[in-house]
Every structure is written in C-alpha cells, then in structure tokens.
Design an enzyme around this catalytic site. Sequence first.
Site, PDB file in Angstrom:
ATOM      1  N   CYS A   1      39.911  34.419  54.139  1.00 34.22           N
ATOM      2  CA  CYS A   1      41.293  34.559  53.675  1.00 34.22           C
ATOM      3  C   CYS A   1      41.339  35.265  52.313  1.00 34.22           C
ATOM      4  CB  CYS A   1      41.941  33.189  53.521  1.00 34.22           C
ATOM      5  SG  CYS A   1      42.283  32.325  55.057  1.00 34.22           S
TER       6      CYS A   1
ATOM      7  N   ASN B   1      42.436  39.538  52.777  1.00 32.84           N
ATOM      8  CA  ASN B   1      41.726  38.932  53.907  1.00 32.84           C
ATOM      9  C   ASN B   1      40.786  39.949  54.545  1.00 32.84           C
ATOM     10  OD1 ASN B   1      44.146  40.193  54.779  1.00 32.84           O
ATOM     11  ND2 ASN B   1      44.173  39.056  56.695  1.00 32.84           N
TER      12      ASN B   1
ATOM     13  N   CYS C   1      42.486  27.133  52.123  1.00 28.82           N
ATOM     14  CA  CYS C   1      42.601  27.820  50.832  1.00 28.82           C
ATOM     15  C   CYS C   1      43.167  26.900  49.760  1.00 28.82           C
ATOM     16  CB  CYS C   1      43.439  29.087  50.975  1.00 28.82           C
ATOM     17  SG  CYS C   1      42.541  30.371  51.858  1.00 28.82           S
TER      18      CYS C   1
ATOM     19  N   GLU D   1      43.018  34.444  49.618  1.00 28.60           N
ATOM     20  CA  GLU D   1      42.930  33.551  48.464  1.00 28.60           C
ATOM     21  C   GLU D   1      41.470  33.235  48.133  1.00 28.60           C
ATOM     22  OE1 GLU D   1      44.672  33.264  51.236  1.00 28.60           O
ATOM     23  OE2 GLU D   1      46.333  31.864  51.052  1.00 28.60           O
TER      24      GLU D   1
ATOM     25  N   GLU E   1      38.555  40.304  57.995  1.00 29.59           N
ATOM     26  CA  GLU E   1      38.308  39.736  59.328  1.00 29.59           C
ATOM     27  C   GLU E   1      36.988  40.215  59.908  1.00 29.59           C
ATOM     28  OE1 GLU E   1      41.887  40.367  61.647  1.00 29.59           O
ATOM     29  OE2 GLU E   1      42.980  38.910  60.401  1.00 29.59           O
TER      30      GLU E   1
ATOM     31  N   CYS F   1      47.073  28.635  53.641  1.00 28.60           N
ATOM     32  CA  CYS F   1      46.525  27.689  54.615  1.00 28.60           C
ATOM     33  C   CYS F   1      45.849  26.508  53.904  1.00 28.60           C
ATOM     34  CB  CYS F   1      45.547  28.393  55.560  1.00 28.60           C
ATOM     35  SG  CYS F   1      43.936  28.731  54.846  1.00 28.60           S
TER      36      CYS F   1
HETATM   37  N1  THU Z   1      45.002  34.365  56.095  1.00 26.56           N
HETATM   38  C1  THU Z   1      44.863  34.464  54.737  1.00 26.56           C
HETATM   39  O1  THU Z   1      44.337  35.464  54.234  1.00 26.56           O
HETATM   40  N2  THU Z   1      45.320  33.453  53.969  1.00 26.56           N
HETATM   41  C2  THU Z   1      45.900  32.308  54.435  1.00 26.56           C
HETATM   42  O2  THU Z   1      46.232  31.421  53.647  1.00 26.56           O
HETATM   43  C3  THU Z   1      46.144  32.149  55.864  1.00 26.56           C
HETATM   44  C4  THU Z   1      45.591  33.218  56.742  1.00 26.56           C
HETATM   45  C5  THU Z   1      44.509  35.451  56.929  1.00 26.56           C
HETATM   46  C6  THU Z   1      43.293  35.115  57.748  1.00 26.56           C
HETATM   47  C7  THU Z   1      43.416  36.099  58.898  1.00 26.56           C
HETATM   48  O3  THU Z   1      42.806  37.319  58.539  1.00 26.56           O
HETATM   49  C8  THU Z   1      44.906  36.324  59.040  1.00 26.56           C
HETATM   50  O4  THU Z   1      45.496  35.841  57.854  1.00 26.56           O
HETATM   51  C9  THU Z   1      45.506  35.628  60.229  1.00 26.56           C
HETATM   52  O5  THU Z   1      45.186  34.289  60.253  1.00 26.56           O
END
Ligand code: THU
Length: 165
Positions: A92, A81, A129, A94, A83, A126
């Site tokens: 994310c 991920n 994804c 994935e 940000e 999520c």
């Molecule tokens: N996140 C993912 O990388 N994958 C997911 O399926 C859910 C959330 C990350 C996004 C963000 O950087 C952190 O988790 C918190 O939401």
Amino acid sequence: MDRRTFITLTGAVAMTAPLMAREAFSSPVSGTGSAPVDDPRYKELLAAAHKAKKNAYSKYSNFQVGAAILAKDGATITGCNVENASYGLTMCAERTAIFKAVSMGYKPGDFTAIAIAASADNFSPCGACRQVINEFGNEMTVIFEFGGKVVITPLAELLPYTFKL
Ligand code: THU
C-alpha cells in the site's frame, strides 16, 4: 443469560462526527481535540499525496493511491501503491511511504501527519496501514478524502485499542 457488558464510546463518537462533517479545508472546526484542522501544511500534504498517486504501479486493480508523510523536521516523504502479479505481495501507498521514511533514518515519533489520496471518492486507509502508521506515531494526524470531504483526524480515532507489544 447474556452476561456481556456493552459500553458506549461517547467521547469517540462526539469527536468523529464534527470531523467528518467539515467541508474540504473550508472552515476549521473547533473542539476537535489534538488534530489542528486548520494547519495550512495539510493542504500541501494532500497535494503531495495526489502527486505521488500518479506513480502508482497498479496494473491489477487499476486503483491508484498516493501517501505523503509530514516529518517533524519539515520534510515530506511520499509513497504510492506497488502491486504484483502475486497479488498478496502488493504494498500500500501508506506503508511504502512509512518504510521509505524509516529507511532514510526517521524513527517512531518523528512524524506529524500523513495524507493519503486515492483514485476513488470514498477512501480511507486500510486496517493494515493504520496499524503500521500506529507503530511510528499514535499521535499522528491522518488526512484523507471521503465523500467529497477532507477528513482530518488523529490516528487514535481510526485505530482505538491499538495492538502493542
Ligand atoms: N491500497 C493502498 O495503497 N492503501 C490502502 O490503504 C488500501 C489499498 C492499494 C493496494 C492495492 O494496490 C489497491 O489499493 C487496491 O486494493
């Protein structure tokens, strides 16, 4: 008068329960449909996801996620991920991995499985994804850790009634 019809997805329920109840990679569960739970490559794939998680750029949530895709040609493509100060721009793990693979030349149908690892005991990918993974392979196996177990399941179990154009 309530005219709604309620249906019970007995097939889906029966299939999900044994998958969730399995100890981490300890014993394959029979009758689990299209996801071969005892594939030794899945253990390596989850390890690759854990490794990729270390690269997470997650200074705002402090939540690290790594993903590793197994392509049908045997390659492993990873992502984490990423940000941003403008939170909504966050990507994310994935989707990072999927987009990276596509930018390398992989096409829908080229993937076997995706493993995801996060810095939390209870994690599942999520909805966004799930939809993106679906675009590139509805038959893919998805592997993640939830409540001390490794869940190995077909994407179709996580995203029934998928949106398609
Ligand atoms: N996140 C993912 O990388 N994958 C997911 O399926 C859910 C959330 C990350 C996004 C963000 O950087 C952190 O988790 C918190 O939401």
